[in-house]
Design an enzyme around this catalytic site. Sequence first.
Site, PDB file in Angstrom:
ATOM      1  CB  ALA A 145     106.504  10.826 -51.933  1.00 36.83           C
ATOM      2  CE1 TYR A 243     104.534  17.498 -58.041  1.00 37.56           C
ATOM      3  CE2 TYR A 243     105.832  19.503 -57.994  1.00 37.56           C
ATOM      4  CZ  TYR A 243     105.652  18.199 -57.615  1.00 37.56           C
ATOM      5  OH  TYR A 243     106.570  17.590 -56.791  1.00 37.56           O
TER       6      TYR A 243
END
Length: 403
Positions: A145, A243
């Site tokens: 990430a 999201y």
Amino acid sequence: MSERVITPRNRGFLFLDSHPAGCARLVNDMWQAVAARPAAALDDDAPVALIIGSSSGYGLAATVAGLARAGIRGIGVSFEKAPTERRTGTAGWYRTAATAELAEDAGREMHFLNGDAFSDEMKEQVADLVKRRFGRLDHLIYSVAAPRRTDPETGTTFSSSLKPIGATARTRTLVFDEDGQPDVREVSTEPADEDEIAQTIAVMGGTDWARWVSHLADRGLLADGFSTAALSYIGSPLTADIYREGTIGAAKAHLEQTARELDARLRDLCGGRAVTSVNGAAVTQSSTAIPGIALYTGLLRGVLGDRMVSPVDQLAELWDQLTGVQPLVTDDEGRVRLDTWELAPEVQEAVADRWQAATTETITDLADLEWFRDSVRQLYGFSAPGVDYPAPVETEVPWPAAR
């Protein structure tokens, strides 16, 4: 020696320093929480694994669970900052040192490399190490990430965005003021343009994962039956606008499409498999930056309490499936689902009720804020049980020595 007392200093959910002893204690607690397999299963021909993003979040959980439960040996790759005269090292620096020590104590050969996982130089360094020390690779876990990625072929740097697609998203979020008091607010996020969507996919989609697999395959290092899993998240309808249906979701969809393409390729190449592993909610350094996720996670904990499944327990289950202790079970999209406990209808209904009722005045009764605060602090080594925080601690902890 560079001992000093480290006190938590933070700006919102971001802490400026990390506590080495706290990081080590929390890694040790993760290790102890994993139920090891019988010793007979951990022989000299233990599976060889590569974990990309091994120092934090679900990547750390994959590393610790792999070592403690599956008895893996292999390589972890992460990108962390060393301690300096003015600042401690990053939490991932100290977590890696602690993981390496536990691995050595358990007799596991585990190497840790620090650098840019997106670069071809790191891919070549890893391939050389696999060839020299192990001769093959059985498993690859991809858990990266990052806010940006430089394409090694073109030199172009892409930056990811946390934005909705198509329309402005309004969501509720949880923040804490300077005195640590909770505040529930509504925030609006403008939609991403086409370039922002494309750049987020370039950073967080499956392109780099596929490059790793291709590089290792080209070097002839993939074992028969090789498996690879990219760690992902779907989440609740409550957070979907920002999201799963936003720029991150577009990147996750690309990751899943990459998994299907890699799966077909690996079946032909070495009888292998490629999957995405959809994990359940957790407090991570990445998730706390996403609007609405902090509020949602605190409410989820308020509903489930200790029934929340920790990242290391989830990854222990994934290792059982990857190593054949349990069947590798996927949904219709080729995804391993480790999030069913979170997305159970009765759980989501209870969280949704609390979401609607949450205000600054009611949030303390609806969410487990003490757990959430401790979880955020633990990302940086604070709020670890049994650590003497007023005592000076050595900050000049070395990176695990190369072998």
